[in-house]
Scaffold this active site. Structure first.
Site, PDB file in Angstrom:
ATOM      1  N   LYS A  54       0.861  -1.197   0.000  1.00  0.00           N
ATOM      2  CA  LYS A  54       0.000   0.000   0.000  1.00  0.00           C
ATOM      3  C   LYS A  54       0.885   1.229   0.000  1.00  0.00           C
ATOM      4  O   LYS A  54       2.005   1.191   0.532  1.00  0.00           O
ATOM      5  CB  LYS A  54      -0.895   0.021   1.247  1.00  0.00           C
ATOM      6  CG  LYS A  54      -2.159   0.846   1.075  1.00  0.00           C
ATOM      7  CD  LYS A  54      -3.209   0.067   0.310  1.00  0.00           C
ATOM      8  CE  LYS A  54      -4.461   0.876   0.092  1.00  0.00           C
ATOM      9  NZ  LYS A  54      -5.543   0.027  -0.457  1.00  0.00           N
TER      10      LYS A  54
ATOM     11  N   ASN B 228     -17.594   5.103  -5.835  1.00  0.00           N
ATOM     12  CA  ASN B 228     -17.329   4.013  -6.785  1.00  0.00           C
ATOM     13  C   ASN B 228     -17.936   2.697  -6.301  1.00  0.00           C
ATOM     14  O   ASN B 228     -18.670   2.033  -7.045  1.00  0.00           O
ATOM     15  CB  ASN B 228     -15.815   3.881  -6.984  1.00  0.00           C
ATOM     16  CG  ASN B 228     -15.479   2.749  -7.943  1.00  0.00           C
ATOM     17  OD1 ASN B 228     -15.520   1.578  -7.572  1.00  0.00           O
ATOM     18  ND2 ASN B 228     -15.184   3.075  -9.179  1.00  0.00           N
TER      19      ASN B 228
HETATM   20  P1  NAD Z   1     -15.278   7.030  -3.172  1.00  0.00           P
HETATM   21  O1  NAD Z   1     -14.427   8.165  -2.736  1.00  0.00           O
HETATM   22  O2  NAD Z   1     -15.593   6.841  -4.622  1.00  0.00           O
HETATM   23  O3  NAD Z   1     -16.697   7.056  -2.392  1.00  0.00           O
HETATM   24  C1  NAD Z   1     -16.811   7.181  -1.010  1.00  0.00           C
HETATM   25  C2  NAD Z   1     -18.249   7.597  -0.702  1.00  0.00           C
HETATM   26  O4  NAD Z   1     -18.422   7.630   0.716  1.00  0.00           O
HETATM   27  C3  NAD Z   1     -18.629   8.979  -1.218  1.00  0.00           C
HETATM   28  O5  NAD Z   1     -19.932   8.920  -1.766  1.00  0.00           O
HETATM   29  C4  NAD Z   1     -18.637   9.829   0.048  1.00  0.00           C
HETATM   30  O6  NAD Z   1     -19.553  10.924  -0.042  1.00  0.00           O
HETATM   31  C5  NAD Z   1     -19.123   8.804   1.043  1.00  0.00           C
HETATM   32  N1  NAD Z   1     -18.898   9.189   2.436  1.00  0.00           N
HETATM   33  C6  NAD Z   1     -17.830   9.821   2.993  1.00  0.00           C
HETATM   34  N2  NAD Z   1     -18.059  10.040   4.300  1.00  0.00           N
HETATM   35  C7  NAD Z   1     -19.282   9.502   4.576  1.00  0.00           C
HETATM   36  C8  NAD Z   1     -20.080   9.417   5.723  1.00  0.00           C
HETATM   37  N3  NAD Z   1     -19.667   9.925   6.897  1.00  0.00           N
HETATM   38  N4  NAD Z   1     -21.282   8.799   5.652  1.00  0.00           N
HETATM   39  C9  NAD Z   1     -21.725   8.297   4.476  1.00  0.00           C
HETATM   40  N5  NAD Z   1     -21.014   8.362   3.342  1.00  0.00           N
HETATM   41  C10 NAD Z   1     -19.811   8.956   3.393  1.00  0.00           C
HETATM   42  O7  NAD Z   1     -14.551   5.732  -2.578  1.00  0.00           O
HETATM   43  P2  NAD Z   1     -14.761   4.222  -3.009  1.00  0.00           P
HETATM   44  O8  NAD Z   1     -13.719   3.856  -4.006  1.00  0.00           O
HETATM   45  O9  NAD Z   1     -16.192   3.946  -3.286  1.00  0.00           O
HETATM   46  O10 NAD Z   1     -14.326   3.504  -1.639  1.00  0.00           O
HETATM   47  C11 NAD Z   1     -15.236   3.379  -0.560  1.00  0.00           C
HETATM   48  C12 NAD Z   1     -14.701   2.288   0.359  1.00  0.00           C
HETATM   49  O11 NAD Z   1     -14.538   1.077  -0.412  1.00  0.00           O
HETATM   50  C13 NAD Z   1     -13.332   2.597   0.983  1.00  0.00           C
HETATM   51  O12 NAD Z   1     -13.274   2.005   2.271  1.00  0.00           O
HETATM   52  C14 NAD Z   1     -12.373   1.859   0.057  1.00  0.00           C
HETATM   53  O13 NAD Z   1     -11.146   1.542   0.691  1.00  0.00           O
HETATM   54  C15 NAD Z   1     -13.197   0.630  -0.240  1.00  0.00           C
HETATM   55  N6  NAD Z   1     -12.746  -0.083  -1.434  1.00  0.00           N
HETATM   56  C16 NAD Z   1     -12.863   0.486  -2.673  1.00  0.00           C
HETATM   57  C17 NAD Z   1     -12.388  -0.212  -3.770  1.00  0.00           C
HETATM   58  C18 NAD Z   1     -12.523   0.347  -5.163  1.00  0.00           C
HETATM   59  O14 NAD Z   1     -12.113  -0.345  -6.116  1.00  0.00           O
HETATM   60  N7  NAD Z   1     -13.114   1.511  -5.347  1.00  0.00           N
HETATM   61  C19 NAD Z   1     -11.773  -1.483  -3.621  1.00  0.00           C
HETATM   62  C20 NAD Z   1     -11.684  -2.032  -2.343  1.00  0.00           C
HETATM   63  C21 NAD Z   1     -12.179  -1.318  -1.257  1.00  0.00           C
END
Ligand code: NAD
Length: 422
Positions: free
Chosen positions: A113, A228
């Site tokens: 990471k 996402n």
């Molecule tokens: P992103 O930045 O696209 O979306 C995050 C979302 O969470 C946004 O809509 C934001 O407004 C919302 N958010 C932030 N604070 C919040 C709160 N207090 N209450 C409710 N919603 C809130 O990020 P992402 O890529 O969707 O990632 C989200 C999670 O999924 C993270 O923990 C990330 O590590 C995990 N993840 C993502 C991927 C990937 O491929 N995108 C892969 C593995 C894990």
């Protein structure tokens, strides 16, 4: 008092959480102490600082980290995060989770990471590009297609991966798409990568619903986070006939027990804010979303949202952790006692790294697959991994998280022994 102290530590330090999770799983299979001690620390952590010229002509010095936890099974793999709150400990913990995530889906990788302390929301595109190129240059000696392969994470995206691949390729004097995944498709990105995390999560939810004897058609779903992972999961679950009754983002939460109009929510998210949705469907306290009486709860935003404070009020039948680390270890115990099936992060969101692996394989072969082929292979990988975890959970009468760690630990331990490390 003792409980409060435990919770405070759990909520604040992901490094200690992952160490607890390793110890819990190691006990179940009586894993050698030497192996546990090796796995509780990263193999290598590089700290770098580098100067970047900002748009106003000034020079700013940025700090970043790359942690490589364990490479017993193969090169390390994991995203690069750009965020003002990045810390060395957080990057280490995230690299450890990546080792176990790769292990659970049986990928030939260990965990890595990276992170840079910066706030892309306040930076111009040019400043972000210069930070991206400088960071990959600073860590270029320790990354590479057969050493350590980064990918996008919070606030990094395909464009940033493209810049990093370009800089690395220039340093090496040869086109090197396999150094990084999550790239734009024209320079070697895989079809299906953007939707892979949510798609993989939905494959595991479908299997879990069969396990508890419920239908996806008509099942109610609450999703925390509409980025996402959360937004694509909402779409894919709705395609399967689920009723999306609640969603939230950082500004607030919506709840309609009869089902939200997903097209409206998406349009509002793109054009203004989800809270411009009919105000009679606003949740006064957004955290209540986690406690709604739904079939499926998908935390898809933040770490440490299901804790000792609210776990006893959670009513969902299934929790699918699209986010990394949404549940604390003490909350896990409560959810298990309540009979809630938690599909742990290292399994539920492993679809992202699985398709990153497919991207790397395609880059090394220089031969590219159709989206159908990628999705078929992803389905097979997720279903096989789900059943490996589910069978082990039944065999030892343990929760799915511990079972997922056991599946992973067994593979990593076998590789460490085969290489003669212990
Ligand atoms: P992103 O930045 O696209 O979306 C995050 C979302 O969470 C946004 O809509 C934001 O407004 C919302 N958010 C932030 N604070 C919040 C709160 N207090 N209450 C409710 N919603 C809130 O990020 P992402 O890529 O969707 O990632 C989200 C999670 O999924 C993270 O923990 C990330 O590590 C995990 N993840 C993502 C991927 C990937 O491929 N995108 C892969 C593995 C894990």
């Amino acid at each position: 008092m003792k409980t409060q102290q435990t919770e405070a530590v759990e909520s604040l330090n992901p490094f200690q959480i992952v160490q607890t999770q390793i110890e819990n799983a190691a006990k179940i299979i009586g894993l050698d102490r030497e192996i546990v001690e090796i796995l509780k620390k990263p193999k290598r952590v590089m700290t770098v600082s580098f100067p970047v010229r900002m748009d106003d002509g000034s020079i700013q010095v940025f700090e970043g980290y790359r942690s490589q936890h364990n490479d017993a099974i193969g090169p390390t793999k994991g995203g690069i995060r750009f965020h003002p709150d990045v810390t060395r400990d957080e990057v280490i913990a995230l690299s450890m989770w990546m080792t176990f995530k790769c292990g659970v889906v049986n990928l030939p990788y260990g965990g890595g990471k990276g992170g840079v302390i910066c706030d892309p929301r306040t930076m111009s595109k040019g400043e972000i590009e210069r930070v991206s190129r400088r960071f990959i240059e600073a860590i270029s000696d320790i990354v590479g297609p057969d050493k350590d392969i980064p990918a996008p994470d919070v606030y990094t995206n395909p464009q940033i991966m493209g810049w990093m691949m370009d800089t690395y390729s220039r340093i090496k004097g040869a086109f090197n798409p396999g150094v990084i995944t999550g790239k734009p498709p024209i320079i070697g990105g895989s079809k299906g990568r953007n939707e892979a995390t949510a798609r993989g999560c939905v494959f595991t939810i479908a299997e879990a619903m069969k396990d508890i004897g419920k239908e996806l058609e008509g099942a109610t779903v609450a999703i925390q986070g509409f980025g996402n992972a959360g937004r694509v999961a909402a779409d894919l679950l709705a395609e399967q006939g689920c009723k999306i009754v609640a969603v939230s983002d950082s500004k607030g939460a919506l709840y309609n027990p009869d089902g939200l109009d997903l097209d409206d929510v998406k349009e509002l998210k793109d054009t203004s804010a989800i809270l411009n949705y009919d105000s009679s469907f606003h949740l006064k306290n957004p955290d209540e979303l986690l406690e709604l009486d739904v079939d499926i709860l998908v935390p898809a935003a933040l770490e440490n949202v299901i804790t000792l404070k609210n776990a006893h009020r959670v009513k969902a039948n299934i929790i699918a952790e699209a986010a990394n680390g949404p549940t604390t270890p003490d909350a896990d115990k409560i959810l298990y006692e309540k009979g809630i099936l938690v599909i742990p992060d290292i399994l539920a969101n492993a679809g992202g790294v699985t398709v990153s692996y497919f991207e790397w394989v395609q880059n090394l072969m220089n031969y590219y697959w159709s989206e159908e082929e990628v999705n078929e292979k992803l389905k097979s990988a997720m279903e096989t991994s789900y059943h490996a975890v589910s069978n082990l959970a039944q065999k030892y009468s343990i929760d799915f998280r511990t079972a997922a760690y056991v599946v992973s630990l067994k593979r990593i331990a076998e590789a460490m022994k085969a290489r003669g490390w212990v």
